[in-house]
Design a protein around this motif. Sequence first.
Motif, short mmCIF file in Angstrom:
data_model
loop_
_atom_site.label_atom_id
_atom_site.label_comp_id
_atom_site.label_asym_id
_atom_site.label_seq_id
_atom_site.Cartn_x
_atom_site.Cartn_y
_atom_site.Cartn_z
N ASP A 94 -54.26 20.41 -62.04
CA ASP A 94 -54.55 19.09 -61.81
C ASP A 94 -55.82 18.69 -62.22
O ASP A 94 -56.79 19.76 -61.91
N HIS A 95 -56.17 17.73 -62.75
CA HIS A 95 -57.65 17.07 -63.04
C HIS A 95 -57.87 15.78 -62.28
O HIS A 95 -57.32 14.90 -62.56
N TYR A 96 -58.87 15.90 -61.29
CA TYR A 96 -59.40 14.71 -60.55
C TYR A 96 -60.41 14.00 -61.26
O TYR A 96 -61.63 14.75 -61.41
N TYR A 97 -60.08 12.92 -61.82
CA TYR A 97 -61.51 12.49 -62.84
C TYR A 97 -62.22 11.40 -61.92
O TYR A 97 -62.87 10.77 -62.36
N ASN A 98 -61.94 11.37 -60.39
CA ASN A 98 -62.75 10.62 -59.48
C ASN A 98 -62.36 11.30 -58.22
O ASN A 98 -61.50 12.18 -58.07
N LEU A 150 -60.22 10.44 -55.97
CA LEU A 150 -58.75 10.47 -55.51
C LEU A 150 -57.82 10.37 -56.57
O LEU A 150 -56.79 10.92 -56.28
N SER A 151 -58.11 9.80 -57.57
CA SER A 151 -57.45 9.62 -58.96
C SER A 151 -57.25 11.01 -59.43
O SER A 151 -58.23 11.82 -59.66
N PHE A 152 -56.01 11.37 -60.08
CA PHE A 152 -55.72 12.61 -60.61
C PHE A 152 -54.84 12.51 -61.71
O PHE A 152 -53.81 11.60 -61.72
N VAL A 153 -54.64 13.35 -62.72
CA VAL A 153 -53.41 13.58 -63.62
C VAL A 153 -52.98 15.09 -63.70
O VAL A 153 -54.06 15.84 -63.52
N GLY A 154 -51.91 15.42 -63.70
CA GLY A 154 -51.73 16.79 -63.66
C GLY A 154 -50.24 17.27 -64.27
O GLY A 154 -49.40 16.44 -64.54
N MET A 155 -50.10 18.48 -64.53
CA MET A 155 -48.80 18.94 -64.83
C MET A 155 -48.07 19.81 -64.00
O MET A 155 -48.78 20.68 -63.39
N ARG A 156 -46.96 19.95 -64.09
CA ARG A 156 -45.85 21.07 -63.30
C ARG A 156 -45.05 21.81 -64.23
O ARG A 156 -44.52 21.10 -65.22
N ALA A 157 -44.88 22.92 -64.01
CA ALA A 157 -43.84 23.70 -64.84
C ALA A 157 -43.10 24.88 -63.86
O ALA A 157 -43.66 25.20 -62.94
#
Length: 265
Positions: free
Chosen positions: A190-194, A196-203
């Motif tokens: 996951d990357h938190y760009y502020n 609380l907001s984040f974008v991430g991947m799962r595998a």
Amino acid sequence: MTHAYCAIGKGSRALGWLLGLCVLALTAAPLAAASDARTEMEVSQRYEHLDSGFSSWQAQRLDAQHRTAAGLTWYGAALRERRYGEWDEGVEAGAAIPLGQYWVIQPEMGKAFDAGFLPSWYADLRIQRLLPDGWLGHASLRRTQYDDSQVDRLALGGERYWGNWRGAYTLNISDVEGAGTPVGHALALDHYYNDLSFVGMRASIGREEEGLPDGKVFTSSVSSFGVRGRHWLDAHWAVAWDLGWLSQGDIYNRYGIQLGIRRAF
């Protein structure tokens, strides 16, 4: 609140992209979250397309969580899902309880009403330990009860936080009544760009179990990949999203999309 979901599913492992999600999958900021009390609610809709001639699945959830100023977090959800031409409904509830500066204990329970494919009930106990240099270790025990089968699962994993990033790995070892001991592996980034907001991947990859409408459980080879995120539009409103693919061995491939609206109070 740390991530309640790093494994796949709640008893029915193919629920991973939805139930989780750990939530449960209620993903919030890392352990260094703000000390102010905060309440959040989210309503979401999921649609999944299956190949091999299977009908599509769908699900709706209403999630809620409250974090006190002392760091104690309560959460719960009401959900309904459609699979195999029928609907199941259920509820979930849990808490993340800080024990001193380094430990968190997280009990969670769920129950389905007139369960067809969802488990009749599950109970999970997770323990987390904050370690030096941004590391966090966790272990959990889960029992999931279907009409004609029982699944016990041990999950062991670790996470590391550095800068605005979070990486995690979880090993899942399940004991499926009458169906062996499947093992699964899950990765997250996951990357938190502020704050609380984040974008991430799962595998994930491994052998995992799934509940059927007749209450039985079968195991098969499973692999999955997905991306998800949450973007806060302002201090009160956020949009959550999830895109994922899951291969249930030679049985089917599943392609899912989930959208949610979140409100903070």
